[in-house]
Design an enzyme around this catalytic site. Structure first.
Site, short mmCIF file in Angstrom:
data_model
loop_
_atom_site.label_atom_id
_atom_site.label_comp_id
_atom_site.label_asym_id
_atom_site.label_seq_id
_atom_site.Cartn_x
_atom_site.Cartn_y
_atom_site.Cartn_z
N ASP A 29 -59.78 -5.31 -8.21
CA ASP A 29 -58.45 -5.14 -8.81
C ASP A 29 -57.41 -6.00 -8.11
O ASP A 29 -56.50 -6.54 -8.74
CB ASP A 29 -58.04 -3.68 -8.76
N GLY A 30 -57.52 -6.14 -6.78
CA GLY A 30 -56.57 -6.97 -6.05
C GLY A 30 -56.60 -8.41 -6.50
O GLY A 30 -55.57 -9.08 -6.62
N LEU B 207 -50.46 6.92 -6.72
CA LEU B 207 -51.34 8.08 -6.79
C LEU B 207 -51.59 8.65 -5.39
O LEU B 207 -51.54 9.87 -5.19
CB LEU B 207 -52.66 7.69 -7.45
N THR C 196 -52.00 4.49 -10.90
CA THR C 196 -53.28 4.91 -10.33
C THR C 196 -53.58 4.17 -9.02
O THR C 196 -54.70 4.25 -8.52
CB THR C 196 -54.42 4.67 -11.34
N ALA C 197 -52.59 3.46 -8.48
CA ALA C 197 -52.78 2.74 -7.22
C ALA C 197 -52.07 3.49 -6.09
O ALA C 197 -52.29 4.68 -5.90
CB ALA C 197 -52.27 1.31 -7.38
N TYR C 198 -51.19 2.83 -5.35
CA TYR C 198 -50.51 3.44 -4.21
C TYR C 198 -49.72 4.68 -4.62
O TYR C 198 -49.66 5.68 -3.90
CB TYR C 198 -49.59 2.39 -3.57
#
Length: 289
Positions: free
Chosen positions: A68-69, A186, A182-184
């Site tokens: 994803d990154g 979350l 849904t990343a940081y």
């Protein structure tokens, strides 16, 4: 149709996946551009390589090899061009990267036939208004202001379209798109937002007050984050990468960018299906093992 191939050269699997895929593209006489990022994993004498920026300018479909990154970085390479972006997962969880190495050729054929849909995902635009020399940053997931290695809390004052919102004492602040929920966000206790919704998440990091809770703000608004006098140097991260710093008295402005990231979706993958499958949302612990 010109395919642009970019990605993360540190993924060991690319040493086998990429040459095989390139050979398949050549057999099919499919035109493609290879990013110079792959110099480490390919015999540069055999392949013609191009700077990532040139791939981003000329490709008609972009394939991002990594996790994803890597996909987030690939969107930045396009510099606002709204062309289809395909995430090829050769990393770990791969929440945004839906194509695997085993179905890469089949999905490429689907691409060339037009058998896919596009999800237009919001992108954030951020800049320190007091320091135009720093330029403008773009984020598909989030813009984060934090205290870096400073041990004490920092003080920030937030506004929305110039109107005072609140004064915040915390470890930092996350400003997130629905995609980035849904990343940081979350991990910080913020809500999960369906990615096609329009809104900007404002999520304090470990605030020193029970009343400072995550807030969903209209995507038509501009958020201002002002560093209060006495705060240390603050770190600005954009999609998980260090972008710059800001100091007391300076203001970071964040708003919706005037372009979107066009992420390719195959077989109408449902957001909630991916949520359950990759994050185990709503599943019992034993089902996640």
């Amino acid at each position: 149709m010109i395919l642009g191939l970019v990605g993360n050269p540190t993924k060991e699997i690319l040493r086998s996946v990429l040459p095989e895929y390139i050979s398949w593209l050549r057999d099919k006489e499919i035109e493609f551009l290879l990013s110079s990022e792959f110099r480490e994993v390919l015999d540069s004498g055999e392949y013609k390589l191009f700077p990532p920026s040139e791939v981003g300018k000329k490709a008609e479909i972009l394939l991002s090899f990594g996790g994803d990154g890597t996909l987030l970085n690939s969107v930045r390479i396009l510099q606002g061009r709204e062309i289809p972006v395909v995430g090829v997962n050769v990393g770990g969880l791969g929440y945004l990267t839906l194509v695997g190495a085993d179905d890469l050729t089949q999905r490429t054929e689907d691409l060339l036939k037009g058998e896919f849909t596009i999800e237009q995902r919001m992108v954030l635009e951020a800049k320190v208004s007091d320091r135009p020399d720093l330029g403008t940053w773009y984020a598909l997931n989030d813009v984060v202001v934090n205290k870096g290695g400073y041990s004490r809390m920092i003080e920030l004052e937030a506004s929305v379209d110039g109107d005072f919102l609140n004064r915040l004492r915390a470890d930092g602040l996350i400003i997130s798109t629905p995609t980035g929920s849904t990343a940081y966000n979350l991990s910080a206790g913020g809500p999960i937002i369906e990615p096609m919704l329009a809104g900007i998440l404002y999520v304090p990091l470990n605030p020193h007050s029970f009343t400072n809770r995550p807030l969903l703000i209209s995507d038509k608004k501009k958020i201002g984050i002002h560093a209060i006098t006495g705060s240390p140097e603050l770190i600005i991260n954009v999609d998980g990468r260090l972008a710059g710093t800001m100091f007391s008295g300076e203001t970071l402005e964040v708003k919706r960018a005037d372009f979107a990231a066009c992420l390719v979706n195959f077989d109408n993958h449902n957001f909630f299906q991916v949520l359950r499958r990759k994050l185990g949302w709503g599943s019992a612990a034993e089902e996640m093992e």
